[in-house]
Enzyme design. Structure first.
Site, PDB file in Angstrom:
ATOM      1  N   GLU A 166       0.817  -1.231   0.000  1.00  6.56           N
ATOM      2  CA  GLU A 166       0.000   0.000   0.000  1.00  6.56           C
ATOM      3  C   GLU A 166       0.850   1.280   0.000  1.00  6.56           C
ATOM      4  O   GLU A 166       0.362   2.364   0.264  1.00  6.56           O
ATOM      5  CB  GLU A 166      -0.921   0.024   1.227  1.00  6.56           C
ATOM      6  CG  GLU A 166      -2.305  -0.555   1.149  1.00  6.56           C
ATOM      7  CD  GLU A 166      -2.525  -1.887   0.454  1.00  6.56           C
ATOM      8  OE1 GLU A 166      -1.601  -2.742   0.397  1.00  6.56           O
ATOM      9  OE2 GLU A 166      -3.622  -2.091  -0.048  1.00  6.56           O
ATOM     10  N   TYR A 168       3.417   1.993   2.021  1.00 10.26           N
ATOM     11  CA  TYR A 168       3.991   2.396   3.310  1.00 10.26           C
ATOM     12  C   TYR A 168       5.507   2.143   3.322  1.00 10.26           C
ATOM     13  O   TYR A 168       6.082   1.682   2.322  1.00 10.26           O
ATOM     14  CB  TYR A 168       3.288   1.653   4.456  1.00 10.26           C
ATOM     15  CG  TYR A 168       1.859   2.114   4.674  1.00 10.26           C
ATOM     16  CD1 TYR A 168       1.603   3.423   5.088  1.00 10.26           C
ATOM     17  CD2 TYR A 168       0.777   1.275   4.460  1.00 10.26           C
ATOM     18  CE1 TYR A 168       0.300   3.865   5.285  1.00 10.26           C
ATOM     19  CE2 TYR A 168      -0.536   1.711   4.650  1.00 10.26           C
ATOM     20  CZ  TYR A 168      -0.764   3.006   5.066  1.00 10.26           C
ATOM     21  OH  TYR A 168      -2.047   3.449   5.261  1.00 10.26           O
ATOM     22  N   ARG A 216       2.506  -8.790   4.434  1.00 18.12           N
ATOM     23  CA  ARG A 216       1.589  -8.224   3.415  1.00 18.12           C
ATOM     24  C   ARG A 216       2.440  -7.680   2.288  1.00 18.12           C
ATOM     25  O   ARG A 216       3.191  -6.711   2.446  1.00 18.12           O
ATOM     26  CB  ARG A 216       0.741  -7.130   4.062  1.00 18.12           C
ATOM     27  CG  ARG A 216      -0.241  -6.463   3.137  1.00 18.12           C
ATOM     28  CD  ARG A 216      -1.647  -6.966   3.354  1.00 18.12           C
ATOM     29  NE  ARG A 216      -2.596  -6.229   2.536  1.00 18.12           N
ATOM     30  CZ  ARG A 216      -3.375  -5.272   2.996  1.00 18.12           C
ATOM     31  NH1 ARG A 216      -3.347  -4.949   4.276  1.00 18.12           N
ATOM     32  NH2 ARG A 216      -4.207  -4.647   2.185  1.00 18.12           N
ATOM     33  N   HIS A 254      -1.455   3.904  -1.867  1.00 17.48           N
ATOM     34  CA  HIS A 254      -2.538   4.866  -1.610  1.00 17.48           C
ATOM     35  C   HIS A 254      -2.522   6.006  -2.629  1.00 17.48           C
ATOM     36  O   HIS A 254      -3.548   6.614  -2.887  1.00 17.48           O
ATOM     37  CB  HIS A 254      -2.443   5.430  -0.195  1.00 17.48           C
ATOM     38  CG  HIS A 254      -2.849   4.428   0.848  1.00 17.48           C
ATOM     39  ND1 HIS A 254      -3.940   3.602   0.695  1.00 17.48           N
ATOM     40  CD2 HIS A 254      -2.320   4.102   2.048  1.00 17.48           C
ATOM     41  CE1 HIS A 254      -4.065   2.830   1.763  1.00 17.48           C
ATOM     42  NE2 HIS A 254      -3.078   3.107   2.590  1.00 17.48           N
ATOM     43  N   GLN A 341     -18.557   4.854   2.664  1.00 18.11           N
ATOM     44  CA  GLN A 341     -19.112   6.088   3.223  1.00 18.11           C
ATOM     45  C   GLN A 341     -18.955   6.225   4.736  1.00 18.11           C
ATOM     46  O   GLN A 341     -18.763   7.336   5.225  1.00 18.11           O
ATOM     47  CB  GLN A 341     -20.589   6.214   2.844  1.00 18.11           C
ATOM     48  CG  GLN A 341     -20.782   6.614   1.405  1.00 18.11           C
ATOM     49  CD  GLN A 341     -22.237   6.650   0.993  1.00 18.11           C
ATOM     50  OE1 GLN A 341     -22.628   5.937   0.097  1.00 18.11           O
ATOM     51  NE2 GLN A 341     -23.054   7.455   1.644  1.00 18.11           N
TER      52      GLN A 341
END
Ligand code: FAD
Ligand code: NAP
Ligand code: SF4
Length: 669
Positions: A166, A168, A216, A254, A341
């Site tokens: 992701e 990081y 991961r 991201h 949401q």
């Protein structure tokens, strides 16, 4: 015989066994940051463990302050902190579950001035420039990961997940995009991988053999300068050799401009990537992203693409997901519709994470639906999200509930939403409530527009009559070329090739998506990959190819009076996807308009003081809504009446508020 033999079979890891193939993926709830919130977090995890999850992974905990996502965010660096974590691990074990702590170092995604990275290169989504680590600093970070894992063991965790994807810190070392070092930690793919591999090695040394280490691994970076497929495979092998127990799948940084988890991403869209990696390692691999129902998970496993599935948001939506799959009640699963949401959009606003379709998520200790001591006869009027939530929760508590709906089907405006390309998942919520009405014994009257006189015999009346489209006062608004979004999406009225959409809120944006899609099969994986340029990572590093969107069958103008950017009110995690999709379809977005009139020639506007005519065949009005509450005034004053959802307040209404309000009212009656 279960239809999910793979999903529900245990996984023997040698020193321990997971009770099924389901890992609850890491989700930061906002309860992790202060130990004072741990009792609530403990109940949140315990409810999921009681629901049958095989292995829960916590939200991310930083191994030191430089790795904080935000100032004073969650970290695990001391024995005193580890002691507090026992509140979290014990209830999970009591419920027969297992739990691993995610060790997350944000690197250059850290939103504070202490941030560090492989090199001093600012992320496009963060104003803080990280400090490039010295060689000594790199070693300190490796030790921090290993110490954090040892503390996790002390706290009673069954393992850790080392967050290597992701975008990081670990991912920042792996990719040339962010690692420009020329020392022992960069310069070649082997040296870039060393940081990740040393972390796993050092962690294994610290925690011993009988502790789960999930790594991961970013299988598709989806950013320019991402890892090649050869790098990914080599990393997986080296991580296995270094002592990882399980490899989990990470997709997209991201900062990637390819959606990876929103509702328009097809289900199990990235399982093929996990399948591509699996033959290269001998330890179990986990697949993830947009897996939300048991048959999807079972297929991912039976196809041989993975040994486990990771689902995060589906357990916000339904903590009993596994129990329901085990007992043949999959039609009772409250499906995560990937709207983001109340989960990710809340996290970005630093609000407590919950779930649009399950407002109890994250509030387990506070929002409870206890059996009522005095059963009442309650009428709920309107079977949109607000009325459905209220009726089913009231009946669950033991009230006798009758639900009246003027339409022939339940769902209200949500029934329109599900027809928007990329929002097909919304049908699942309607399916869930349809079944829930049966299970809880609500008496449903379809095709029944009730009058005030018919409601007088009830103990309580809940008005969930929703909203009606606003009709702007504009010369020519009654011209035959003018349609409402209900006419277009619900009733399928014909629309010309040149269209103006009045109003660019959530519905105007959705209607523009509807109008710019031909009848191409929705949620088709190949079509979606072509549209967004996702490709085999063997052909392009990071799996990032060239997007080739289908041309729109119509010329669409999307208009608003405000000067602000179109879609600025949409969620942080989905708004950019809508904006990119409309751009790809060449929708002309015009802001700061004044509407003058509609006639045979088209829609007349003034933009920046100059007149402009849009020569359109159709004008679709998406100018917000007005509440429908005529019944409220007609009911006798002594009858207890409750207004919820759009009937209460139409402005800034969404299904999140409608469902939340319906559930909270039901909990209180
Ligand atoms: P409604 O959904 O309007 O339901 C009211 C119901 O009451 C209707 O079924 C109506 O027939 C019935 N009714 C009215 N009067 C009577 C009567 N006298 N007797 C019996 N029945 C009656 N929200 C989101 O949160 N996220 C989204 O992504 C999203 N996308 C959307 C996309 C589109 C295209 C549309 C149209 C809406 C979208 N929404 C979205 C908005 C969401 O659907 C609404 O906020 C929500 O449906 C409001 O719920 P409600 O129950 O208050 O009202
Ligand atoms: P909205 O977001 O309030 O947008 C209404 C639009 O109409 C605005 O662009 C507004 O902009 C315009 N407008 C308002 N009054 C007008 C008038 N008199 N004449 C001309 N234009 C007018 O409402 P919505 O699009 O109907 O959506 C309803 C709710 O559903 C929203 O609150 C939203 O949260 C929810 N929803 C959410 C999503 C999602 O993806 N999360 C998707 C769809 C809907 P100007 O006043 O600047 O012209
Ligand atoms: Fe899923 Fe939406 Fe609930 Fe998040 S808020 S868990 S995306 S249904």
């Amino acid at each position: 015989m279960t239809p999910y033999p793979n999903l529900l079979s245990p996984l023997d890891l040698g020193f321990t066994t997971l009770r099924n193939r389901v890992l609850m993926g890491s989700m930061h709830t906002g309860l992790e940051d202060k130990a004072a919130h741990f009792p609530e977090l403990a109940e949140y995890y315990a409810e999921r463990a009681r629901g049958g999850v095989g292995l829960i992974v916590t939200g991310g905990f930083a191994p030191n302050k430089t790795g904080w996502l935000l100032p004073l965010a969650s970290k695990l660096t001391t024995s005193a902190e580890a002691k507090q974590h026992r509140q979290l691990t014990a209830p999970v074990h009591d419920a027969g579950g297992k739990i691993a702590l995610q060790v997350l170092h944000a690197g250059r995604y850290a939103y504070h001035p202490l941030s560090v990275s492989a090199s001093s290169i600012k992320a496009p989504i963060n104003p803080f420039r990280p400090r490039g680590l010295t060689g000594y600093g790199v070693k300190q970070q490796i030790n921090a990961f290993a110490n954090c894992a040892a503390l996790a063991r002390e706290a009673g965790y069954d393992g850790v997940e080392i967050m290597g994807s992701e975008g990081y810190l670990i991912n920042q070392f792996l990719a040339e995009r962010t690692n420009r070092r020329t020392d022992a930690w960069g310069g070649t793919p082997e040296k870039r991988r060393r940081f990740a591999v040393e972390i796993v090695k050092r962690t294994r040394q610290k925690v011993g053999d009988d502790f789960i280490i999930v790594y991961r691994l970013s299988m598709l970076d989806l950013v320019p300068g991402g890892q090649s497929w050869d790098d990914v495979v080599a990393l997986a092998r080296e991580v296995e050799a270094a002592g990882a127990t399980i490899i989990n799948t990470g997709i997209g940084w991201h900062e990637a401009r390819v959606p990876t988890i929103v509702t328009s991403v097809p289900r199990a869209a990235f399982t093929w990537v996990t399948g591509k990696l699996k033959p290269h390692v001998t330890i179990p691999v986990v697949t993830s992203n947009r897996i939300n129902m048991p048959q999807v998970a079972e297929e991912a496993l039976s196809s041989g693409d993975a040994d486990l599935v990771s689902m995060a948001r589906p357990f916000l939506a339904d903590p009993e997901w596994i129990r329901k799959a085990e007992t043949g009640r999959e039609d009772e699963i409250n499906t995560c519709i990937a709207c983001n949401q109340a989960c990710l959009d809340h996290a970005f606003k630093r609000k407590l994470v919950s779930c649009m379709v399950n407002p109890r998520a994250g509030h387990e200790t506070k929002l409870t639906l206890l059996p009522t001591r005095r059963s009442k006869h309650v009428a709920v009027v309107g079977a949109g999200p607000a009325g459905l939530a209220a009726a089913t929760a009231l009946a669950e508590r033991g009230h006798s509930v009758e639900l009246f709906e003027a339409d022939d089907e339940i769902g209200g405006q949500f029934g329109i939403a599900r027809k928007i390309p990329g929002k097909e998942e919304f049908a699942e919520t309607i399916r869930y409530y349809r079944r829930r009405l049966e299970v809880t014994g609500v008496k449903l009257h379809l095709g029944k527009r009730v009058s005030a006189a018919e409601l007088t015999g009830f103990d309580e009346v809940v008005l969930a009559t929703g909203v009606a489209p606003r009709v702007p006062a504009l010369p020519g608004i009654d011209h035959p070329k003018v349609l409402s979004y209900v006419d277009v999406v619900k009733h399928g009225k014909p629309v010309g090739e040149r269209v103006a959409v009045i109003g660019a809120g959530g519905i105007g944006v959705d209607v523009s998506e509807f109008l710019t899609h031909a009848d191409s099969p929705a949620l088709d994986l190949d079509a979606w990959m072509t549209e967004w340029g996702v490709t085999d990572p063997e052909h392009a590093a990071g799996g990032l190819g060239t997007p080739k969107p289908e041309p729109s069958p119509r010329r669409v103008y999307l208009l608003q009076r405000k000067k602000s950017g179109i879609g600025s009110g949409l969620g942080k995690t989905s708004g950019w996807v809508h904006r990119a999709a409309l751009k790809a379809k060449r929708v002309e977005q015009i802001t700061g308009v004044t509407y003058e009139k509609i006639d045979d020639a088209g829609l007349h506007l003034t933009v920046d003081g100059a007149p402009r005519l849009l020569e359109v065949d159709t004008v679709v009005v998406c100018a917000g809504q007005e509440p429908v509450r005529d019944l409220a005034d007609a009911l006798p004053a002594d009858l207890p009446v409750h207004l919820i959802g759009g009937a209460d307040v139409a402005a800034e209404l969404d299904a999140k508020r409608a469902i939340d309000q319906g559930t909270r009212l039901a909990a209180a009656l």
